[in-house]
Design a protein around this motif. Structure first.
Motif, mmCIF file in Angstrom:
data_model
loop_
_atom_site.group_PDB
_atom_site.id
_atom_site.type_symbol
_atom_site.label_atom_id
_atom_site.label_comp_id
_atom_site.label_asym_id
_atom_site.label_seq_id
_atom_site.Cartn_x
_atom_site.Cartn_y
_atom_site.Cartn_z
ATOM 1 N N TYR A 97 0.956 -1.160 -0.171
ATOM 2 C CA TYR A 97 -0.042 -0.019 0.063
ATOM 3 C C TYR A 97 0.866 1.291 0.082
ATOM 4 O O TYR A 97 2.122 1.270 0.652
ATOM 5 C CB TYR A 97 -0.849 0.095 1.290
ATOM 6 N N PHE A 98 0.475 2.242 -0.661
ATOM 7 C CA PHE A 98 1.112 3.529 -0.908
ATOM 8 C C PHE A 98 1.564 4.164 0.370
ATOM 9 O O PHE A 98 2.655 4.595 0.769
ATOM 10 C CB PHE A 98 0.374 4.480 -1.552
ATOM 11 N N ASP A 99 0.758 4.071 1.379
ATOM 12 C CA ASP A 99 1.052 4.605 3.074
ATOM 13 C C ASP A 99 0.051 4.078 3.851
ATOM 14 O O ASP A 99 -0.868 3.195 3.537
ATOM 15 C CB ASP A 99 0.973 5.888 2.945
ATOM 16 N N GLU A 100 0.314 4.240 5.105
ATOM 17 C CA GLU A 100 -0.493 3.541 6.382
ATOM 18 C C GLU A 100 -1.937 4.160 5.983
ATOM 19 O O GLU A 100 -2.710 3.094 6.354
ATOM 20 C CB GLU A 100 0.170 3.764 7.376
ATOM 21 N N ASP A 101 -2.111 5.130 5.880
ATOM 22 C CA ASP A 101 -3.669 5.886 5.539
ATOM 23 C C ASP A 101 -4.233 5.228 4.734
ATOM 24 O O ASP A 101 -5.259 4.969 4.777
ATOM 25 C CB ASP A 101 -3.502 7.207 5.611
ATOM 26 N N THR A 102 -3.690 4.992 3.521
ATOM 27 C CA THR A 102 -4.339 4.217 2.526
ATOM 28 C C THR A 102 -4.835 2.724 2.887
ATOM 29 O O THR A 102 -5.928 2.206 2.800
ATOM 30 C CB THR A 102 -3.483 4.130 1.172
ATOM 31 N N PHE A 103 -3.824 2.086 3.529
ATOM 32 C CA PHE A 103 -4.448 0.880 4.110
ATOM 33 C C PHE A 103 -5.190 0.810 5.014
ATOM 34 O O PHE A 103 -6.289 -0.075 5.094
ATOM 35 C CB PHE A 103 -2.916 0.060 4.724
ATOM 36 N N ARG A 104 -5.319 1.657 6.028
ATOM 37 C CA ARG A 104 -6.361 1.679 7.051
ATOM 38 C C ARG A 104 -7.817 2.351 6.228
ATOM 39 O O ARG A 104 -8.673 1.529 6.710
ATOM 40 C CB ARG A 104 -6.111 2.651 7.937
ATOM 41 N N GLN A 105 -7.741 3.047 5.365
ATOM 42 C CA GLN A 105 -9.009 3.463 4.538
ATOM 43 C C GLN A 105 -9.325 2.131 3.911
ATOM 44 O O GLN A 105 -10.738 2.035 3.886
ATOM 45 C CB GLN A 105 -8.863 4.587 3.872
ATOM 46 N N VAL A 106 -8.654 1.793 3.376
ATOM 47 C CA VAL A 106 -9.148 0.576 2.181
ATOM 48 C C VAL A 106 -9.866 -0.559 3.196
ATOM 49 O O VAL A 106 -10.849 -1.138 2.855
ATOM 50 C CB VAL A 106 -8.262 0.065 1.286
ATOM 51 N N SER A 107 -9.037 -0.773 4.296
ATOM 52 C CA SER A 107 -9.528 -1.917 5.000
ATOM 53 C C SER A 107 -10.946 -1.711 5.769
ATOM 54 O O SER A 107 -11.684 -2.514 5.820
ATOM 55 C CB SER A 107 -8.427 -2.327 6.160
ATOM 56 N N THR A 108 -11.016 -0.285 6.208
ATOM 57 C CA THR A 108 -12.171 -0.001 6.839
ATOM 58 C C THR A 108 -13.385 -0.048 5.966
ATOM 59 O O THR A 108 -14.552 -0.743 6.476
ATOM 60 C CB THR A 108 -12.094 1.131 7.221
#
Length: 582
Positions: A263-274
């Motif tokens: 994932y591009f960054d941690e925020d991207t990972f959290r948003q997509v997972s949510t």
């Protein structure tokens, strides 16, 4: 041999009763559809469920009320593939029309188990539970909450009691017989089977099976996600072509993002997972949803940044329960995103250029107006003085000189007006008032004004006007201006002792005007740009900036007409234009 299938699209709130009615027969596949009387659902979601049921079955049975405003319109599009059970609401289907309407007439609010359990929170919020203001159940004059039990001890009395307390309305629980509903459903299934036996559905299904799209392309890779374990159970080998990772590596990166590799960054990972988990929850509680789509940035194995679109849809078992494995795909949309960004950049640039152009147009109009004002200010006293001298009875010795000054002043005034009108036309603010009028009258106005000028050169103006000419639609003043421009040019270029012929007639669905002179004619290379402004005559002794013909074309085209010229050197020219009938 292909087995005929019947799909059943059921309101999620009564899907348990539908299962009981068909005795959990797995021959019929169930498609739960969230009730639109409880939730705001789009027409696209309904079409999505209908499409899925039609593609996977020969015919589908719809067990759903008329609670969505577009349902009947959508049903008409699927009339050959979907059969709807009778009943305007789920309650009319469950209880029978007369009983359901009788309960509603008595002011009862009907409650079933799904509302007390699965959608309890949504019902409380939507109907204003525990609220002094906005309690829809109490404010609508509800006399009683009537909880209908179609299964033993469902809904539970404590759940119904909590509804009564929250809305401040007494309650009653009744055991309800579902035999009528079972009979209704099975009759619907029978009707669906009879429709299949008439033919048409099996062939459609076979045609569809032959037209399946090949799985995957170089820009996408498919996967299967187990939502219970939150693990990928299958990844297409094409993931290596897409992202540079082996399937085993990608399974680990997809759900954990170790060291920010994928994932591009941690925020991207959290948003997509949510968003994924939120979608899973909606499918579990509300039934079929529109496919999940999300776009985000990832890192290729080589470190480059890509844009991907992740899509997946839930699958349901034949009994309507959610299959925990979702089928999805990842698609490389980097090129599309780059194109989108470029289009945005070009749009912003175009917007800026348009603003600058509008400012330039505004400055040009203001300059033209100022120029006209500056030219007309000293011209006005000249016009007044020359008009006064022309009307005085004095020594004829100065009469030719006075007339020359007067004609020159009026000619200059006309050129200034043309300059302003042309500037207005070029920027699209030339005004035209459209009313029915007689073209012959406009011709008469122009001829009357120019007949004296023609006599100075011993010219005659012959008019052949159609006496039965119908009216045209347009601005009489502007059309008179066009005729005057053409007549003025004819007088100017024809020379002494010549004849100018004007005619009008109906041709097809238009009115045709023509003016023919005996002038020197116009060469072919001049005809091409004769209606363009600032194209001066090649005859040095004749004045003009070429504004009159350019302005005439603008006016005629604003009337949805056409203007053109035919000419031959040495014999003269003919200018023609058309106007639509009123």
């Amino acid at each position: 041999m292909i087995k005929n299938q019947i799909g059943i699209i059921s309101c999620s709130s009564i899907i348990t009763q539908v299962r009981n009615s068909i005795c959990f027969n797995k021959e019929y596949k169930l498609y739960p559809l969230v009730p639109s009387c409880m939730f705001s659902i789009s027409s696209d979601l309904i079409r999505h469920v209908f499409d899925q049921a039609c593609l996977e079955n020969d015919v589908a049975l719809l067990v759903y009320g008329n609670c969505h405003p577009d349902l009947q319109n959508i049903l008409r599009q699927y009339s050959k593939r979907i059969i709807k059970l009778e009943g305007d609401s789920c309650w009319e289907m469950l209880l029978g029309k007369e009983i359901a309407q009788d309960y509603l007439a008595k002011g009862y609010w009907l409650l079933k188990n799904a509302l007390c359990t699965t959608w309890r929170k949504e019902v409380f919020i939507s109907y204003g539970a525990n609220s002094e203001h906005g309690n829809l159940i109490r404010d609508c004059g509800t006399k009683k909450i009537l909880a209908c039990r179609f299964e033993p001890d469902k809904p539970k009395e404590q759940d119904v009691s909590s509804f009564s307390q929250a809305f401040g309305v007494p309650y009653e629980i009744r055991e309800c017989d579902t035999s009528g509903f079972q009979h209704l459903v099975m009759n619907g299934v029978k009707t669906a089977g009879e429709r299949i036996s008439k033919g048409g559905f099996i062939q459609t299904k076979r045609d569809h099976s032959r037209c399946k799209t090949p799985i995957g392309t170089i820009n996408e890779a498919k996967f299967k996600l187990n939502t219970l374990s939150n693990k990928l159970v299958f990844v297409s080998p094409k993931i290596f072509q897409l992202l540079g990772f082996l399937p085993g590596e990608f399974k680990r990166l997809y759900t954990s993002n170790p060291d920010g590799i994928f994932y591009f960054d941690e925020d991207t990972f959290r948003q997509v997972s949510t968003k994924r988990f939120s979608y899973f929850a909606q499918c579990l509680s509300r039934g079929i949803q529109l496919p999940f789509n999300i776009e985000y940035r990832v890192r290729h194995e080589n470190g480059s940044v890509l844009w991907v679109r992740e899509c997946f849809s839930p699958t349901y078992n034949n009994d309507g329960t959610l299959n925990p494995c979702f089928i999805g795909k990842l698609e490389n949309i980097t090129a599309w995103k780059e194109t989108e960004d470029e289009l945005k950049r070009l749009y912003q640039k175009e917007t800026q250029l348009r603003v600058e152009l509008e400012e330039e147009i505004k400055r040009r109009v203001e300059f033209t107006r100022a120029l006209v004002h500056e030219l007309k200010t000293p011209l006005t006293p000249i016009l007044l003085a020359s008009d006064t001298l022309s009307n005085m009875n004095g020594d004829n010795q100065w009469r030719p000189l006075v007339n020359s000054i007067n004609h020159g002043a009026h000619d200059l005034n006309s050129r200034i007006d043309e300059l302003l009108d042309l500037a207005r036309g070029e920027v699209g603010i030339l005004r035209v008032t459209s009313k029915p009028f007689q073209l012959n009258d406009a011709v008469g106005d122009a001829v009357e004004f120019y007949v004296a000028k023609a006599k100075l050169f011993n010219q005659t103006i012959a008019c052949h006007l159609d006496s039965k000419l119908p009216k045209t639609m347009g601005d009489r003043k502007r059309i008179t201006q066009v005729i005057s421009n053409l007549l003025d040019n004819a007088i100017k270029y024809s020379g002494d002792n010549s004849q100018i012929t004007i005619s009008t007639r109906v041709e097809m669905n238009d009115i045709l005007f023509s003016i023919v002179d005996n002038g020197p004619g116009i060469s072919e290379n001049r005809i091409a740009d004769i209606f363009n402004p600032y194209k001066c005559s090649s005859n040095s002794h004749l004045s003009g900036l070429g504004l009159g013909l350019a302005l005439s074309r603008m006016i005629v085209e604003k009337h949805l007409g056409r203007i053109w010229v035919t000419s031959k050197i040495g014999t003269g020219s003919a200018f023609l234009f058309t106007l639509p009938l009123a």
